[in-house]
Scaffold this motif. Structure first.
Motif, short mmCIF file in Angstrom:
data_model
loop_
_atom_site.label_atom_id
_atom_site.label_comp_id
_atom_site.label_asym_id
_atom_site.label_seq_id
_atom_site.Cartn_x
_atom_site.Cartn_y
_atom_site.Cartn_z
N MET A 97 16.51 -61.09 14.17
CA MET A 97 17.79 -60.43 14.35
C MET A 97 17.84 -59.59 15.63
N LYS A 98 16.66 -59.28 16.18
CA LYS A 98 16.54 -58.49 17.41
C LYS A 98 17.14 -57.09 17.25
N THR A 99 16.77 -56.43 16.16
CA THR A 99 17.22 -55.08 15.89
C THR A 99 16.07 -54.27 15.31
N ASP A 100 16.33 -52.99 15.06
CA ASP A 100 15.32 -52.14 14.46
C ASP A 100 15.27 -52.37 12.95
N LEU A 101 14.31 -51.73 12.30
CA LEU A 101 14.08 -51.98 10.87
C LEU A 101 15.23 -51.46 10.01
N LEU A 102 15.79 -50.30 10.33
CA LEU A 102 16.87 -49.74 9.53
C LEU A 102 18.12 -50.62 9.57
N ASN A 103 18.48 -51.04 10.76
CA ASN A 103 19.65 -51.92 10.89
C ASN A 103 19.41 -53.26 10.19
N PHE A 104 18.18 -53.75 10.25
CA PHE A 104 17.85 -55.01 9.59
C PHE A 104 18.01 -54.91 8.07
N LEU A 105 17.50 -53.81 7.49
CA LEU A 105 17.61 -53.65 6.04
C LEU A 105 19.07 -53.49 5.59
N GLU A 106 19.86 -52.76 6.37
CA GLU A 106 21.26 -52.58 6.03
C GLU A 106 22.02 -53.89 6.08
N ARG A 107 21.83 -54.65 7.13
CA ARG A 107 22.56 -55.90 7.27
C ARG A 107 22.10 -56.94 6.24
N ARG A 108 20.83 -56.90 5.87
CA ARG A 108 20.36 -57.82 4.84
C ARG A 108 20.99 -57.49 3.48
N LYS A 151 40.40 -46.71 6.62
CA LYS A 151 39.30 -47.67 6.52
C LYS A 151 38.21 -47.24 7.49
N ASN A 152 37.01 -47.07 6.98
CA ASN A 152 35.88 -46.60 7.78
C ASN A 152 34.78 -47.66 7.75
N ASN A 153 34.51 -48.27 8.89
CA ASN A 153 33.47 -49.29 9.00
C ASN A 153 32.17 -48.64 9.47
N ASN A 154 31.23 -48.50 8.55
CA ASN A 154 29.95 -47.87 8.85
C ASN A 154 28.83 -48.65 8.17
N ARG A 155 28.73 -49.95 8.50
CA ARG A 155 27.69 -50.82 7.97
C ARG A 155 27.66 -50.80 6.44
N LEU A 156 26.54 -50.40 5.87
CA LEU A 156 26.41 -50.39 4.42
C LEU A 156 27.21 -49.27 3.77
N GLY A 157 27.51 -48.22 4.51
CA GLY A 157 28.30 -47.11 3.99
C GLY A 157 29.78 -47.20 4.29
N SER A 158 30.30 -48.41 4.47
CA SER A 158 31.74 -48.60 4.75
C SER A 158 32.57 -48.18 3.55
N THR A 159 33.69 -47.51 3.82
CA THR A 159 34.57 -47.02 2.75
C THR A 159 36.02 -47.29 3.11
N PHE A 160 36.88 -47.22 2.10
CA PHE A 160 38.33 -47.28 2.31
C PHE A 160 39.00 -46.46 1.21
N ILE A 161 40.19 -45.94 1.52
CA ILE A 161 40.92 -45.05 0.62
C ILE A 161 42.24 -45.70 0.24
N LEU A 162 42.54 -45.69 -1.06
CA LEU A 162 43.81 -46.18 -1.59
C LEU A 162 44.62 -45.02 -2.14
#
Length: 233
Positions: A97-108, A151-162
């Motif tokens: 993936m050519k990224t660091d370990l934290l980003n790899f775990l989140e995207r997986r 709508k907040n795009n933050n990888r694994l912590g993405s959130t949205f409000i209704l």
């Protein structure tokens, strides 16, 4: 003296235009030292073969040099091929993936979660319905319908409000996009507003953000563009 006369005869027989005098002297002395009884014609052949081999070795050395790899330029038609499919081993290691370990775990984790639940495309201003599991009630799950105001795009912590208006009170619910408690995300009506954050709806009349729980989904025909909200008054 005999050796010098042989060397002179050899130099006279050789064409001096192709080879320098230093090379001729060097190869001539080496050939005489190895076999002093050789004839000038045989020495000339040995020199030609040695010169050819020397040039070939130089060429090989030039070819062996690695060229500097430039950054590839991709066109729009190759973008689809670059996107990894779930069948490929793209999420096997951080090196692929050519990224660091934290980003790899989140995207997986995001990739594994997207296999379980279908996460549709939506924007702020879309009318959505979310089914979330709740162990404290008999049904085991709750369904909330409302308009997406943020709508907040933050990888694994993405959130949205209704937001919706129920029983004379404005209610807002924040959901995590990749939460395991979320069972289903539905886009009932896909549309967008002029702003990305619709917090100004809190000060508007309730008719601006009131939707029934039995809101029927509206089909979106054009897949290329998202329609803009049009006011009724």
């Amino acid at each position: 003296m005999a050796a010098w006369t042989r060397l002179k005869n050899l130099l006279q027989c050789l064409p001096t235009s192709n080879n320098s005098v230093q090379n001729l002297l060097f190869y001539g002395l080496r050939s005489f030292a190895s076999s002093p009884a050789t004839k000038p014609a045989q020495a000339v052949k040995s020199l030609e073969t040695s010169d050819d081999s020397g040039e070939a070795s130089v060429r090989k050395s030039h070819k062996s040099k690695k060229k500097i790899s430039r950054r590839p330029r991709f066109s729009k038609r190759h973008l689809k091929k670059m996107q990894p499919s779930p069948e490929e081993e793209y999420y096997a290691s951080p090196k692929q993936m050519k990224t660091d370990l934290l980003n790899f775990l989140e995207r997986r984790d995001m990739h594994e979660r997207s296999k379980v639940i279908d996460i549709p495309y939506f924007t702020s201003g879309s009318i959505m319905a979310v089914i979330k599991s709740d162990p404290h009630i008999k049904r085991g799950s709750t369904r909330f319908v409302g308009i997406c105001i943020a709508k907040n795009n933050n990888r694994l912590g993405s959130t949205f409000i209704l937001r919706n208006f129920i029983d004379g009170q404005g209610i807002e619910m924040m959901y995590e996009t990749y939460s395991p408690l979320v069972q289903k995300i539905e886009v009932l009506k896909l549309e967008r507003r002029r702003k990305s954050k619709l917090y100004y709806l809190r000060d508007k009349m309730p008719s601006e953000y009131t939707f029934k729980q039995s809101f029927k989904p509206v089909k979106h025909h054009n897949e290329k563009t998202v329609p803009i909200y049009k006011r009724k008054y």
